[in-house]
Design an enzyme around this catalytic site. Structure first.
Site, PDB file in Angstrom:
ATOM      1  N   SER A 229      49.724  43.802  80.833  1.00  9.81           N
ATOM      2  CA  SER A 229      51.375  44.251  79.470  1.00  9.81           C
ATOM      3  C   SER A 229      51.591  45.635  80.356  1.00  9.81           C
ATOM      4  CB  SER A 229      50.696  44.618  78.453  1.00  9.81           C
ATOM      5  OG  SER A 229      51.174  44.828  77.302  1.00  9.81           O
TER       6      SER A 229
ATOM      7  N   ASP B  28      57.357  36.024  73.247  1.00  9.04           N
ATOM      8  CA  ASP B  28      56.713  37.415  72.750  1.00  9.04           C
ATOM      9  C   ASP B  28      56.654  38.156  72.377  1.00  9.04           C
ATOM     10  OD1 ASP B  28      55.194  39.073  73.574  1.00  9.04           O
ATOM     11  OD2 ASP B  28      54.314  38.558  75.747  1.00  9.04           O
TER      12      ASP B  28
ATOM     13  N   HIS C 118      52.003  37.565  72.855  1.00  6.88           N
ATOM     14  CA  HIS C 118      51.558  38.687  73.384  1.00  6.88           C
ATOM     15  C   HIS C 118      49.871  38.409  74.183  1.00  6.88           C
ATOM     16  CE1 HIS C 118      52.307  42.493  75.796  1.00  6.88           C
ATOM     17  NE2 HIS C 118      51.317  42.597  75.181  1.00  6.88           N
TER      18      HIS C 118
END
Length: 526
Positions: A244, A372, A401
């Site tokens: 991320s 996502d 995600h």
């Protein structure tokens, strides 16, 4: 059939209907509708096959038409040879390239990105992937503090030439995150490598000692950590993985370092790449506005307010931060002011790692799910990766995600397999120590950059009593360095090279289920 016939006789009657207690049993045993029996038997299998067919997600690869060459060392003959990077990856990483194995089959009740993301955020993973870390605290030039967690500890595995994976967590995360621990467990326990997790300022119970947190563009802390790891492990090959926001920081660092990068390669997982585009996409959807953005903003506010005393005499308005709701609110009140951006949009644009993809000079894998809801598909730097001969983009249509959960009763993260395979492939390409590898830059010893241990040892025990961290505080007097100048690369002709996976496996699975039942029924009829 015999039991049904004894109940129903040749023709169904009201009495038989009452005895059967099921209209389907009556129809199944009716002599005029013999095909209904196999249809009812096959119906659950048909439904399951259709659902699985619709949810299974093959891996799609995108890369340069003429990839870079990688040098392979044969320890038996002692000779080097060159190989096409993508050919080597496809050979060593079946979870990315083998049509039968490069398939993500999500948990049936988590078949979309929102469910995968929610499960990753709210499930309790404390009982899985229990890792014992050895923690070091490093002081930054501005008086800040970051921490690095070693697995195994340097006591259990003293410094040597064992290849080492450096991991970066996501927004407000740390070494405790399940996606971190899953990969650490695989690399350390299953394959015998070493892992080091870099915890950003104020994350993972790291005390904030300066009026600065971290952001997507700030790579100086990572640069300092890499230098410290290199000094501690001068002979070890290094790989990196970011998740991320940590993936965005890692890709920025890789692009800034260029040919001088200490890492053999990098793995970017769930990278938003374009922070401006990601912010707009999140705010465009209802769930993004009402759930994702407030949730991320709330996590940042909690970390900030926990250390709000550090910002009392700074340019940050603490009361304004408390009134904020979304992640944009936090970045407006804190991030862009602390890191001296004129507007929050300027921060988003300049911090986006997509603009540095072309400057990366080491093999790198970008793994993203197209559903996502945070690192949205429209922001993927597909063209940039196609033009970088070192890059490989792997996408799945599902996964959410940092989710990629598979399995019905017990769930595991599918993404751990391709990440481990890619990392091991880079380590095994040339398994010699750094000093015996001509292509590796020798470790530099800079007197001005030396670190000195204070001798302070603190023992911390986790809430479950399973994880113990030994903490050593390191005081690093490092000079701020200017970022490396970007170098332009000469590329070959650029065309898409996306590997589309065949659906032959679904047909085989379907007929393997259907045919035996049909044959069995026909034989019984005969």
């Amino acid at each position: 059939m015999d039991s049904f016939s004894s109940i129903l006789g040749s023709m169904p009657s009201l009495e038989n209907l009452i005895k059967a207690q099921s209209g389907s049993l009556v129809l199944a045993s009716h002599p005029d509708k013999p095909l209904l029996v196999p249809c009812l038997i096959l119906l659950p299998f048909l439904l399951f096959s259709l659902v699985r067919l619709g949810t299974t997600s093959p891996v799609v690869l995108t890369h340069h038409r003429d990839p870079a060459m990688i040098r392979l060392y044969n320890p038996r003959t002692g000779k080097l040879k060159s190989a096409d990077l993508m050919d080597y990856i496809k050979k060593k990483c079946p979870s990315l390239s083998d049509p039968a194995r490069s398939l993500f089959r999500p948990t049936l009740w988590m078949a979309n990105g929102h469910l995968q993301t929610a499960y990753a955020a709210y499930r309790d993973f404390d009982e899985t992937y229990v890792i014992n870390y050895d923690r070091e605290l490093l002081s930054t030039p501005d008086g800040g503090t970051v921490s690095i967690d070693w697995a195994p500890s340097l006591i259990k595995m003293p410094a040597d030439d064992t290849p080492t994976l450096v991991l970066l967590h996501g927004l407000t995360g740390g070494s405790h995150e399940s996606y971190i621990r899953a990969l650490v467990e695989t690399m350390t326990r299953d394959h015998g490598y070493r892992c080091v997790v870099f915890n950003a300022r104020a994350c993972a119970n790291t005390e904030l000692t300066s009026a600065q947190l971290y952001c997507g563009s700030w790579t100086e802390d990572l640069r300092m950590v890499v230098k410290h790891i290199r000094k501690t492990l001068p002979e070890a090959k290094l790989m990196s993985a970011g998740f991320s926001l940590g993936a965005n920081i890692l890709m920025n660092y890789m692009g800034e370092e260029g040919d001088n990068c200490e890492f053999l390669g990098a793995m970017s997982v769930g990278n938003p790449f374009d922070l401006m585009g990601t912010c707009l996409a999140i705010e465009r959807g209802y769930l993004g506005r009402k759930i994702y953005s407030p949730a991320m903003g709330g996590n940042l506010r909690r970390i900030f307010l926990k250390h709000s005393k550090m910002f009392e005499n700074s340019i940050v308005d603490v009361e304004a931060v408390k009134r904020g709701v979304t992640i944009r609110d936090f970045d407006e009140q804190v991030t862009r002011r602390v890191f001296k951006y004129r507007t929050v949009h300027e921060y988003y644009r300049m911090a986006s790692s997509s603009q540095r993809i072309l400057d990366i000079k080491r093999p790198f894998l970008c793994l993203n799910a197209l559903d996502d809801p945070i690192a949205v598909a429209e922001c993927l730097p597909v063209d940039e990766i196609r033009e970088n001969p070192f890059g490989l983009l792997a996408t799945t249509s599902r996964g959410g995600h940092l989710g990629w959960f598979e399995g019905f009763w017990s769930q595991e993260r599918w993404c751990t397999r391709p990440l481990a395979e890619f990392c091991i492939a880079m380590f095994e390409a040339d398994n010699r120590p750094v000093s015996l590898t001509p292509s590796m830059r020798p470790a530099q010893s800079n007197e001005g950059n030396e670190s000195h241990a204070t001798g302070v040892t603190i023992r911390k025990q986790g809430s479950d009593g399973a994880t113990t961290m030994h903490v050593r505080h390191i005081d690093a007097e490092l000079e701020q360095q200017q970022q490396q100048q970007h170098r332009k690369a000469n590329h070959h002709s650029h065309h898409p090279n996306e590997l589309q996976k065949s659906s032959a496996w679904t047909k085989k699975s379907f007929w393997a289920t259907i045919l035996p039942l049909v044959v069995y029924y026909l034989m019984k009829r005969r």
